[in-house]
Design a protein around this motif. Sequence first.
Motif, PDB file in Angstrom:
ATOM      1  N   ASP A  34       0.826  -1.209   0.000  1.00  0.00           N
ATOM      2  CA  ASP A  34       0.000   0.000   0.000  1.00  0.00           C
ATOM      3  C   ASP A  34       0.863   1.264   0.000  1.00  0.00           C
ATOM      4  O   ASP A  34       2.091   1.205   0.064  1.00  0.00           O
ATOM      5  N   GLY A  35       0.193   2.415  -0.081  1.00  0.00           N
ATOM      6  CA  GLY A  35       0.911   3.679  -0.218  1.00  0.00           C
ATOM      7  C   GLY A  35       1.795   4.018   0.964  1.00  0.00           C
ATOM      8  O   GLY A  35       2.822   4.691   0.803  1.00  0.00           O
ATOM      9  N   ALA A  36       1.431   3.568   2.160  1.00  0.00           N
ATOM     10  CA  ALA A  36       2.276   3.805   3.330  1.00  0.00           C
ATOM     11  C   ALA A  36       3.526   2.938   3.266  1.00  0.00           C
ATOM     12  O   ALA A  36       4.640   3.401   3.567  1.00  0.00           O
ATOM     13  N   GLN A  37       3.359   1.682   2.875  1.00  0.00           N
ATOM     14  CA  GLN A  37       4.518   0.803   2.713  1.00  0.00           C
ATOM     15  C   GLN A  37       5.488   1.362   1.673  1.00  0.00           C
ATOM     16  O   GLN A  37       6.710   1.192   1.795  1.00  0.00           O
ATOM     17  N   TRP A  38       4.959   2.041   0.660  1.00  0.00           N
ATOM     18  CA  TRP A  38       5.812   2.606  -0.391  1.00  0.00           C
ATOM     19  C   TRP A  38       6.704   3.736   0.132  1.00  0.00           C
ATOM     20  O   TRP A  38       7.650   4.147  -0.548  1.00  0.00           O
ATOM     21  N   MET A  39       6.420   4.234   1.317  1.00  0.00           N
ATOM     22  CA  MET A  39       7.240   5.296   1.906  1.00  0.00           C
ATOM     23  C   MET A  39       8.297   4.766   2.869  1.00  0.00           C
ATOM     24  O   MET A  39       9.108   5.528   3.416  1.00  0.00           O
ATOM     25  N   ALA A  40       8.321   3.462   3.087  1.00  0.00           N
ATOM     26  CA  ALA A  40       9.221   2.886   4.089  1.00  0.00           C
ATOM     27  C   ALA A  40      10.672   3.261   3.811  1.00  0.00           C
ATOM     28  O   ALA A  40      11.194   3.052   2.715  1.00  0.00           O
ATOM     29  N   GLU A  55      17.453   5.783  -9.348  1.00  0.00           N
ATOM     30  CA  GLU A  55      18.456   4.821  -8.925  1.00  0.00           C
ATOM     31  C   GLU A  55      18.272   4.521  -7.437  1.00  0.00           C
ATOM     32  O   GLU A  55      17.780   5.350  -6.668  1.00  0.00           O
ATOM     33  N   ILE A  56      18.676   3.333  -7.044  1.00  0.00           N
ATOM     34  CA  ILE A  56      18.471   2.882  -5.668  1.00  0.00           C
ATOM     35  C   ILE A  56      19.498   3.511  -4.733  1.00  0.00           C
ATOM     36  O   ILE A  56      20.699   3.471  -4.989  1.00  0.00           O
ATOM     37  N   LEU A  57      18.992   4.085  -3.639  1.00  0.00           N
ATOM     38  CA  LEU A  57      19.861   4.498  -2.537  1.00  0.00           C
ATOM     39  C   LEU A  57      20.020   3.348  -1.550  1.00  0.00           C
ATOM     40  O   LEU A  57      21.123   3.026  -1.133  1.00  0.00           O
ATOM     41  N   PHE A  58      18.890   2.732  -1.183  1.00  0.00           N
ATOM     42  CA  PHE A  58      18.930   1.516  -0.369  1.00  0.00           C
ATOM     43  C   PHE A  58      17.562   0.845  -0.435  1.00  0.00           C
ATOM     44  O   PHE A  58      16.582   1.432  -0.912  1.00  0.00           O
ATOM     45  N   VAL A  59      17.510  -0.393   0.047  1.00  0.00           N
ATOM     46  CA  VAL A  59      16.289  -1.196   0.008  1.00  0.00           C
ATOM     47  C   VAL A  59      15.842  -1.511   1.429  1.00  0.00           C
ATOM     48  O   VAL A  59      16.651  -1.919   2.270  1.00  0.00           O
ATOM     49  N   GLN A  60      14.557  -1.287   1.699  1.00  0.00           N
ATOM     50  CA  GLN A  60      13.934  -1.746   2.940  1.00  0.00           C
ATOM     51  C   GLN A  60      13.352  -3.129   2.663  1.00  0.00           C
ATOM     52  O   GLN A  60      12.436  -3.286   1.859  1.00  0.00           O
ATOM     53  N   SER A  61      13.880  -4.115   3.323  1.00  0.00           N
ATOM     54  CA  SER A  61      13.542  -5.486   2.999  1.00  0.00           C
ATOM     55  C   SER A  61      12.213  -5.914   3.621  1.00  0.00           C
ATOM     56  O   SER A  61      11.964  -5.692   4.814  1.00  0.00           O
ATOM     57  N   GLN A  62      11.358  -6.512   2.795  1.00  0.00           N
ATOM     58  CA  GLN A  62      10.129  -7.184   3.212  1.00  0.00           C
ATOM     59  C   GLN A  62       9.321  -6.351   4.222  1.00  0.00           C
ATOM     60  O   GLN A  62       9.122  -6.712   5.378  1.00  0.00           O
ATOM     61  N   VAL A  63       8.835  -5.240   3.747  1.00  0.00           N
ATOM     62  CA  VAL A  63       8.060  -4.296   4.559  1.00  0.00           C
ATOM     63  C   VAL A  63       6.638  -4.819   4.724  1.00  0.00           C
ATOM     64  O   VAL A  63       5.959  -5.149   3.740  1.00  0.00           O
ATOM     65  N   ASN A  64       6.169  -4.885   5.969  1.00  0.00           N
ATOM     66  CA  ASN A  64       4.787  -5.320   6.189  1.00  0.00           C
ATOM     67  C   ASN A  64       3.863  -4.113   6.302  1.00  0.00           C
ATOM     68  O   ASN A  64       4.298  -2.961   6.291  1.00  0.00           O
ATOM     69  N   GLN A  65       2.557  -4.375   6.445  1.00  0.00           N
ATOM     70  CA  GLN A  65       1.604  -3.269   6.354  1.00  0.00           C
ATOM     71  C   GLN A  65       1.614  -2.377   7.583  1.00  0.00           C
ATOM     72  O   GLN A  65       1.147  -1.234   7.516  1.00  0.00           O
ATOM     73  N   THR A  66       2.162  -2.844   8.695  1.00  0.00           N
ATOM     74  CA  THR A  66       2.270  -1.977   9.871  1.00  0.00           C
ATOM     75  C   THR A  66       3.660  -1.342   9.968  1.00  0.00           C
ATOM     76  O   THR A  66       4.019  -0.779  11.000  1.00  0.00           O
ATOM     77  N   PRO A 101       1.557  -4.160  15.789  1.00  0.00           N
ATOM     78  CA  PRO A 101       0.232  -3.996  15.177  1.00  0.00           C
ATOM     79  C   PRO A 101      -0.777  -3.249  16.039  1.00  0.00           C
ATOM     80  O   PRO A 101      -1.569  -2.450  15.521  1.00  0.00           O
ATOM     81  N   VAL A 102      -0.770  -3.478  17.345  1.00  0.00           N
ATOM     82  CA  VAL A 102      -1.719  -2.787  18.227  1.00  0.00           C
ATOM     83  C   VAL A 102      -1.420  -1.287  18.239  1.00  0.00           C
ATOM     84  O   VAL A 102      -2.319  -0.446  18.114  1.00  0.00           O
ATOM     85  N   ALA A 103      -0.138  -0.946  18.355  1.00  0.00           N
ATOM     86  CA  ALA A 103       0.249   0.467  18.358  1.00  0.00           C
ATOM     87  C   ALA A 103      -0.042   1.115  17.004  1.00  0.00           C
ATOM     88  O   ALA A 103      -0.481   2.269  16.929  1.00  0.00           O
ATOM     89  N   PHE A 104       0.166   0.363  15.933  1.00  0.00           N
ATOM     90  CA  PHE A 104      -0.075   0.903  14.597  1.00  0.00           C
ATOM     91  C   PHE A 104      -1.561   1.194  14.395  1.00  0.00           C
ATOM     92  O   PHE A 104      -1.938   2.268  13.907  1.00  0.00           O
ATOM     93  N   MET A 105      -2.408   0.262  14.770  1.00  0.00           N
ATOM     94  CA  MET A 105      -3.844   0.471  14.601  1.00  0.00           C
ATOM     95  C   MET A 105      -4.334   1.625  15.477  1.00  0.00           C
ATOM     96  O   MET A 105      -5.270   2.344  15.112  1.00  0.00           O
TER      97      MET A 105
END
Length: 411
Positions: A143-149, A378-389, A394-398
């Motif tokens: 999702d769009g939030a994950q795209w900002m990780a 070009e890639i500066l760095f990669v955030q590996s396997q970002v989840n939706q929270t 998860p409790v704090a995120f919600m």
Amino acid sequence: MKKIIGLAALLTGTALSPAMAQEAIKIGLLATLEGPFTVLGQDAQRGAELAVKKFGGAVDGHPIEWVIGSTDASPDSALAAVRKLVEQDGVKVVVGPLSGDEGMAVKDYAKSHPDVTFINGTSGAQDFTLRDPVENVFRFTTDGAQWMAGLGTYLYDKKEVRTLATVAEDYSYPYTQVFGLMAEFCTKGGKVVSKSWVPIGNKDYSSVIAAIPDDVDAVYVALGGADAVNFLTQYQQAGGTAPLVGGSITVDQSVLGVQGTLRDTVIGMPAAGPMADNNPAPEWQAFVADYKAAFADGFTSPSLFAQGYYINTMAALTGLDAVDGDLSDGGAKYRAALSGLTLDTPTGKVSLDANRNGVADNFVTQVVENADGTLSNEILFVQSQVNQTLGIDPVAFMAMGVTGRDNPTCE
């Protein structure tokens, strides 16, 4: 607007062989082929068609037949298109839509059609899957939030940005992008001092640009298509001096490929998203080569929309292959197969969480000029396997609440 394409015949240019003469599987494709995001929808369709080509135009001998529903990025148009696809054309699998609020409309519609499987295109609205998930709704992208990780931390730690202004379109996807950026940036101690929300299709940004505080360290821009081109051009013409930071679709090839002086504004712009044009991975390079070979009218490199529709269509077809194209049980076996899929994609591994949302790599990038004069990320760095929270409990995120114009804040 509706169009039917028998892709098995289209891609081969020949009649189907007896082995492929089984009953066709119709898949509904929701693509934004009207309005200010038309160029995005066209590339989304290219990505979907490339996935079918990868499968040879058929699954287990069943030719794949697209039924295309055209939208204009509004939820009403998406609802009208998906109703026609399901209720008149009889499709049992839908891929799409493209835009955030469109996705929320399709999700609500899916609740009343449990025998139809809905697989996202590139709708980045967080609550397409996060809250009140629907069992027949899947998103194999993020999702769009994950795209900002990773971007908020990069701005604060590496670029020493302490204050941001944001300019974004006024609907669910940009709300989600701003949320994802602020979740990191504010935690580091940064402040978002002003937010400007503009309607899709806005053409005059003079008042928006005038409202940006003079002493802000950077301006985050989450606009797409013609909206992004108009803002970037007018910001340059107005003599804007604050460095710009890009939302995922603001630095997409649908914007970077536009000819004109805006290139001087975007070179060096940091951004983040689910892909990077200059990714050296062999899988990405092969995808780019396939895209260029298939679409002479395409971009210099596949857009985010081609990438997203490709991955979600590949998931749709892989799931169909797992059940031999059999949807006769209302799609139950098909959805079970989809839920257990892990895909190797041009941008890395994708798996699903419990809400059927993608867990995948994310790319923090900057815009560069290539030797041939084209622009890319070009890639500066990669955030590996970002989840939706976003790695947050998860409790704090919600508890952070629903994304919107006023949520979150940096307080």
